[in-house]
Design an enzyme around this catalytic site. Structure first.
Site, mmCIF file in Angstrom:
data_model
loop_
_atom_site.group_PDB
_atom_site.id
_atom_site.type_symbol
_atom_site.label_atom_id
_atom_site.label_comp_id
_atom_site.label_asym_id
_atom_site.label_seq_id
_atom_site.Cartn_x
_atom_site.Cartn_y
_atom_site.Cartn_z
ATOM 1 N N MET A 163 0.846 -1.191 0.000
ATOM 2 C CA MET A 163 0.000 0.000 0.000
ATOM 3 C C MET A 163 0.879 1.238 0.000
ATOM 4 S SD MET A 163 -1.731 0.032 3.756
ATOM 5 C CE MET A 163 -0.799 -0.067 5.277
ATOM 6 N N TYR A 436 4.721 2.716 12.467
ATOM 7 C CA TYR A 436 4.000 2.616 11.194
ATOM 8 C C TYR A 436 2.553 2.164 11.368
ATOM 9 C CZ TYR A 436 5.795 -2.334 10.681
ATOM 10 O OH TYR A 436 6.138 -3.656 10.827
ATOM 11 N N GLU A 437 1.797 2.278 10.285
ATOM 12 C CA GLU A 437 0.345 2.049 10.277
ATOM 13 C C GLU A 437 -0.393 2.973 11.244
ATOM 14 O OE1 GLU A 437 -0.694 0.479 7.933
ATOM 15 O OE2 GLU A 437 0.950 -0.812 7.355
ATOM 16 N N GLY A 438 0.090 4.181 11.385
ATOM 17 C CA GLY A 438 -0.490 5.131 12.318
ATOM 18 C C GLY A 438 0.241 5.063 13.634
#
Length: 587
Positions: A163, A436-438
């Site tokens: 992504m 990561y991923e927020g």
């Protein structure tokens, strides 16, 4: 160092004794043949692959890292072969949709396999994990033609996924992104822009790499409402399904990172790359969050997995390392595991790991209920629980996981700082999961700012009532010494939740968020320890060593870890003033 041992015994105890897995699966028509025996046998085989194939590649892969030459990414020696073996054995398809070639097994099995992958080789585990997240986004939002073209080979593992969100000027605030998508007039779009921090952006396994890219259409408004999602394959697919010419996208560089060196984290350039719209124009963030929410749970499991591996190795070292006299007066040298401070470090890690694994299983069961239960009300309630716990799992598991890795390194003393022992790699690898991923601060804001207000604030109330009912039911077996501290902490959490509702506003929410999430996690872990201790008590003298340690760990947790909620509650009660008092230019 000691080899990684997959925690299959603990998994079997959780499924069989704590969560009644057979009954849970019997209530879901999608899984008529799934039971504890099948789940444990599948995970035993998965654990063998992780321990036998992937862990031996972990340290060499960290030392070698990935390389980029003439636009081609090369992963460390053995990784491509291991990935192909992993895919050929069917592990990529474990929980995939059977309509597209997946095995359709429950999310519970997937999450537990992900933990073992993360323990054995975190860098490797990102390849199938990110692919699965892309599959979910495509499966939920893409049209039938895109699904038919891409999902079977992604689910099988022949093709991988990535992504592409982040840009140099647009990280957490995706509304600032500038990547453009221009219609080609034939239903496709020309995607142009540069993305950074793209995990699994390329590989040398063969097949294809399918990128999900956030970009703006020419007439898109500013902000997040102007973002759309596009599918961009590394290699364009011909009408007959074969691979054709290379798409106009390339790896500009590999990021030089603190950890996960065997994972190619790419700077990606899209130079008019051909892409297809996924979902509705202007609703790309909605589609992407299907992937992001799944990935956030996956990242939480990464924190758990690294903690498990680090703690295992620290325990093995502490049993063998002789140093000092015993605290009870035993003449030295004695194994350092007899020293109280070493024990505290090891026990804190183990108490977190086993409670987190239990909470992960419970959350995964809610995901399976939300997807497959025949009753709409049950699906809705389970979906709400997953939404509530997603930021908690992501942030708390990775925070406590990193703390466990650091404490495990500390147990080894100077050896923990030396590369050949492997402990410093756990610390470096675990660190990214908090980012990561927020970031974990973003997760905490999501919990406080969004999740607590779902269903008009009824969602957290339902969760607290569920925990309270379990604690009340456990009291006769687990005893007041274990149950009452958790009940008291639950009341503190309820009080903090009520204060947040009364003293609204972005500043107060921001000031409270991370402390509140940690408090929420500690209460949730206490709930799991009560459930585990109750189940263990019912087994009596027939219990295995894995089960027998539950009572000791439960006591340690409520006496030495749960009291942290007192300090968190006191800090939360003071609110934002002391945080905001110092002018920015006075720092």
């Amino acid at each position: 160092m000691a080899a990684y041992v997959p925690p299959v015994d603990d998994i079997a105890f959780l499924l069989d004794r704590v969560f009644g897995f057979d009954g849970a699966m019997a209530a879901l028509p999608a899984y008529p043949e799934v039971n504890t025996e099948l789940a444990v046998s599948v995970l035993e085989e998965g654990g063998k692959f992780c321990a036998g194939v992937l862990e031996p590649l972990n340290r060499p892969g960290d030392e070698t890292g990935c390389t980029l030459e003439d636009g081609r990414v090369t992963t460390p020696k053995g990784v491509a072969e291991a990935y192909r073996a992993f895919a050929e054995a069917g592990w990529c398809a474990l929980s995939g949709d059977p309509e597209y070639g997946g095995q359709g097994l429950p999310r519970v099995l997937q999450i537990l396999l992900d933990e073992m992958l993360s323990s054995a080789n975190l860098s490797f585990g990102l390849f199938p994990g990110l692919t699965r997240g892309a599959v979910e986004a495509i499966g939920h939002h893409a049209g039938a033609e895109l699904k038919a073209t891409y999902l079977p080979k992604m689910i099988s593992g022949e093709w991988t996924g990535a992504m592409a969100l982040t840009e140099a000027g647009a990280g957490t605030d995706l509304g600032l992104l500038t990547t453009r998508a221009v219609p080609n007039g034939d239903g496709t779009y020309a995607i142009s822009g540069t993305k950074i921090f793209i995990s699994s952006g390329d590989q040398d396994f063969g097949g294809n790499v399918i990128h999900l890219v956030l970009a703006r259409l020419p007439d898109a408004p500013k902000g997040v409402k102007g973002i759309s999602l596009f599918l961009c394959p590394k290699v364009l697919v011909e009408a007959d399904g074969s691979l054709g010419r290379r798409n106009a996208m390339s790896v500009g560089a590999l990021e030089h990172k603190m950890g996960i060196h065997a994972q190619p984290t790419c700077v990606m350039n899209y130079d008019g790359a051909t892409g297809w719209l996924v979902g509705e124009a202007g609703r790309g963030l909605n589609a992407m969050f299907t992937m992001m929410n799944a990935e956030r749970l996956f990242v939480g499991i990464q924190g758990l997995g690294v903690a498990e591996a680090a703690n295992q190795k620290a325990v093995a070292y502490a049993r063998e390392r002789l140093q000092g006299h015993g605290a009870d007066g035993t003449p030295g040298p004695v194994a350092i595991i007899s020293h109280p401070d070493v024990r505290k470090m090891l026990l804190k890690g183990r108490a977190f790991i086993e409670a987190a694994r239990a909470l992960a299983v419970w959350t995964a069961l809610q995901m399976d209920i939300a997807a497959h239960h025949p009753d709409a009300a049950a699906r809705h309630e389970a979906d709400g629980m997953v939404a509530l716990l997603t930021p908690v799992v992501k942030a708390a598991f990775t925070d406590f996981g990193f703390e466990t890795a650091v404490a495990s390194q500390q147990v080894l003393g100077g050896h923990g700082y030396i590369r050949e022992w492997g402990m410093e790699q756990f610390v470096r690898d675990a660190r990214i999961a908090q980012i990561y991923e927020g970031t974990n601060g973003v997760q905490a804001m999501d919990l406080v700012g969004r999740k607590l207000t779902l269903d008009g604030g009824a969602l957290p109330a339902r969760f607290f009532a569920l925990v309270e009912a379990d604690l009340d039911a456990a009291l006769p077996v687990a005893g007041a010494a274990l149950v009452k501290p958790v009940s008291d902490a639950l009341e503190r959490l309820r009080g903090a939740t009520a204060r947040l509702a009364e003293n609204g506003g972005a500043i107060e929410a921001g000031a409270a968020a991370t402390d509140y999430l940690r408090m929420f996690a500690l209460v949730s872990f206490g709930w799991m320890w009560v459930r585990m201790a109750t189940a263990a008590a019912g087994l009596g003298e027939t219990a295995t060593p894995t089960v027998l340690r539950k009572a000791a760990l439960a006591r340690f947790f409520v006496e030495r870890m749960l009291p942290e909620t007192l300090g968190l509650d006191a800090a939360l009660a003071h609110g934002a003033p002391s945080l905001m008092a110092l002018p920015a230019d006075a720092f």
